[in-house]
Design an enzyme around this catalytic site. Structure first.
Site, PDB file in Angstrom:
ATOM      1  CG  ASP A  85      -1.540  -1.219   1.621  1.00  0.00           C
ATOM      2  OD1 ASP A  85      -1.388  -2.205   0.910  1.00  0.00           O
ATOM      3  OD2 ASP A  85      -2.241  -1.222   2.652  1.00  0.00           O
ATOM      4  CE1 TYR A 121       1.375  -5.195   8.901  1.00  0.00           C
ATOM      5  CE2 TYR A 121      -0.980  -5.461   9.263  1.00  0.00           C
ATOM      6  CZ  TYR A 121       0.254  -6.013   8.993  1.00  0.00           C
ATOM      7  OH  TYR A 121       0.358  -7.366   8.820  1.00  0.00           O
TER       8      TYR A 121
HETATM    9  C1  FRU Z   1      -3.785  -3.791   2.726  1.00  0.00           C
HETATM   10  C2  FRU Z   1      -3.170  -4.111   4.074  1.00  0.00           C
HETATM   11  C3  FRU Z   1      -3.579  -3.107   5.123  1.00  0.00           C
HETATM   12  C4  FRU Z   1      -2.470  -3.201   6.123  1.00  0.00           C
HETATM   13  C5  FRU Z   1      -1.280  -3.413   5.235  1.00  0.00           C
HETATM   14  C6  FRU Z   1      -0.201  -4.283   5.812  1.00  0.00           C
HETATM   15  O1  FRU Z   1      -3.040  -4.262   1.663  1.00  0.00           O
HETATM   16  O2  FRU Z   1      -3.508  -5.425   4.470  1.00  0.00           O
HETATM   17  O3  FRU Z   1      -4.858  -3.328   5.681  1.00  0.00           O
HETATM   18  O4  FRU Z   1      -2.348  -2.058   6.907  1.00  0.00           O
HETATM   19  O5  FRU Z   1      -1.763  -4.004   4.041  1.00  0.00           O
HETATM   20  O6  FRU Z   1       0.902  -4.343   4.954  1.00  0.00           O
END
Ligand code: FRU
Length: 471
Positions: free
Chosen positions: A23, A82
């Site tokens: 992300d 995250y």
């Molecule tokens: C989406 C996700 C988010 C999380 C992140 C972890 O792709 O699962 O919900 O914060 O990736 O890498």
């Protein structure tokens, strides 16, 4: 696979030099420069710990890798930094300038597995919302834990994450994606006067269950229209929609998000129909543009973004400007800065081929009449016939597991295709429909051929804007 894997290094799409990207995070324009952070795992594929890596640019294409910005270094984010977003607080830095406030989820997964009694939904994990600030994009403050699992409404499981923070009418708001105890995906909306103390304002649900978890919530506000974007996990695949493992799209809200608690899930619009798209984030730049950058990747196992030997995996989309269409949907279009990377224009005559020395191209077909196909390298075909636009791979090696995707449409009026070595973005009907896909061409020159009758059809070579990204 072509023996020279360096040919797949991208020239327009943000990707790490080595390791895994997912992300986009913390997107903003801050003190003039554009900042793109992203989920980064340098230990891929052996281990999976996420950090935030950081790229900076002044024009949204000539990015520079600034290194890893946020790492797991407090107990509350020990299993991963995250996803999250940036809020730029005007004049709040010690020097009187703007302060970048980064909100993210500290992920904690307890060791022990099911044997220790953890199901990792109701037990065995933590999701902490954390704030870090910077006044220069280089030095970061201490981390402040703002919300813990015990602070969330008691309908929540331990899956709560991905804060999106913005200012509206003098207050700050935070959206969080969540999974409830009945396995419904939903959003939490918090409010705050100072960005530190947060109180719950509302819970936003769909009328009927729409996936068991909503990840990466986002708000888009243009010309008085509010759009709530989410990434629902757990929708069943259908013939012409919801084709990837997890989905990504938005609800055009009939009212302000402040007055929304129940959404008609039938209004959900997918951002992108390609194989490689998930978890987009938007921000508003100094010029007032709403700009979207998505993760050009996914968790699907049937197709790959890193064919054997490639030591980096996935990329981000090019920045796309969002505008509202007459029918109340969002249109996506590469930001205008991309046009400045174009070289000399080649006309693309119907039935003839244009060949470019590099796999960096901007292809535009305007005023399309009727049916036809645009073919790249005789390996990827973009066609329109019988009310369906189809993106189909003709060469399995180039596809790396991707067969074809289709979207219904009455007519195809225009096409724009951005080719960047191993990444392709296809915009149809002025950006009403978009397909993002990776591909791994093996030729020495990109050949473009079209059978469409058009008013104008052109191909431009594009500059490799990331040539010095890692210097
Ligand atoms: C989406 C996700 C988010 C999380 C992140 C972890 O792709 O699962 O919900 O914060 O990736 O890498």
């Amino acid at each position: 696979m072509h023996p020279d894997l360096s040919r797949y290094r991208l020239g327009l799409h943000i990707a790490p030099k080595e390791g895994w990207i997912n992300d986009p995070n913390g997107l903003c324009q801050f003190r003039g420069a554009y900042h793109a952070y992203f989920q980064y795992n340098p230990e891929w594929p052996e281990r999976d710990t996420k950090h935030w890596r950081h790229f900076v640019s002044t024009d949204l294409f000539h990015w520079h890798d600034e290194g890893t910005a946020l790492v797991t270094d407090i107990p509350e984010d020990r299993s991963g930094v995250y996803s999250g977003s940036a809020y730029v607080a005007p004049g709040m830095a010690p020097d009187g300038g703007d302060l970048m406030c980064l909100y993210y989820t500290g992920n904690v997964v307890y060791p022990g597995g099911q044997e220790a009694g953890y199901d990792y939904v109701h037990t065995g994990r933590e999701a902490n919302e954390i704030l870090v600030t910077t006044d220069n994009g280089v030095d970061y403050s201490m981390k402040h834990v703002l919300l813990r699992n015990s602070d969330y409404p008691n309908v929540c499981t331990e899956h709560v994450r991905d804060p999106k923070v913005w200012e509206q009418d003098g207050k700050l708001y935070m959206l969080l994606g969540a999974r409830d105890l009945d396995d419904e995906g939903f959003c939490l909306l918090y409010e705050s006067a100072d960005g530190v103390e947060w109180s719950i304002k509302s819970q936003i649900y769909s009328q009927e269950q729409f996936g068991y978890m909503w990840e990466c919530p986002n708000i888009v506000q243009i010309n008085g229209h509010d759009f709530l974007a989410v990434c629902p996990q757990g929708l069943e695949h259908e013939a012409l929609r919801w084709q990837n493992r997890w989905q990504s799209g938005y609800f055009p809200l009939p009212a302000s998000i402040m007055d929304t608690v129940l959404i008609d899930q039938e209004t959900f619009v997918e951002w992108d129909h390609g194989y490689d798209f998930y978890a987009p984030q938007t921000f508003v730049d100094d010029a007032g543009r709403s700009i979207l950058i998505g993760w050009m990747g996914g968790f699907d196992k049937e197709w790959t973004a890193a064919p054997h030997g490639l030591d980096w995996c996935h990329c981000l989309t090019v920045p796309r400007e969002l505008t509202v269409t007459a029918d109340g949907r969002l249109r996506q279009w590469p930001v205008a800065e991309l046009d400045t990377l174009r070289g000399e224009k080649h006309g693309l005559a119907q039935g003839e081929a244009v060949t470019l020395g590099a796999y960096l191209a901007d292809i535009e077909l305007k005023g399309i009449a009727g049916t036809g196909a645009l073919t790249l390298d005789d390996a990827l075909e973009i066609s329109f016939a019988d009310g369906l636009m189809t993106v189909r791979f003709l060469d399995e090696a180039v596809a790396a597991g991707r067969p074809q995707r289709q979207v219904p449409m009455d007519t195809l009026s225009d096409l724009r295709v951005i080719v960047d070595t191993s990444a392709i973005e296809i915009y149809a009907n002025d950006g009403a429909e978009v397909f993002s896909t990776r591909w791994f061409p093996e030729g020495d020159a990109l050949s473009v051929r079209s059978t469409f009758a058009t008013q104008a059809a052109s191909v431009w070579p594009l500059e490799n804007a990331l040539a010095n990204a890692f210097d």
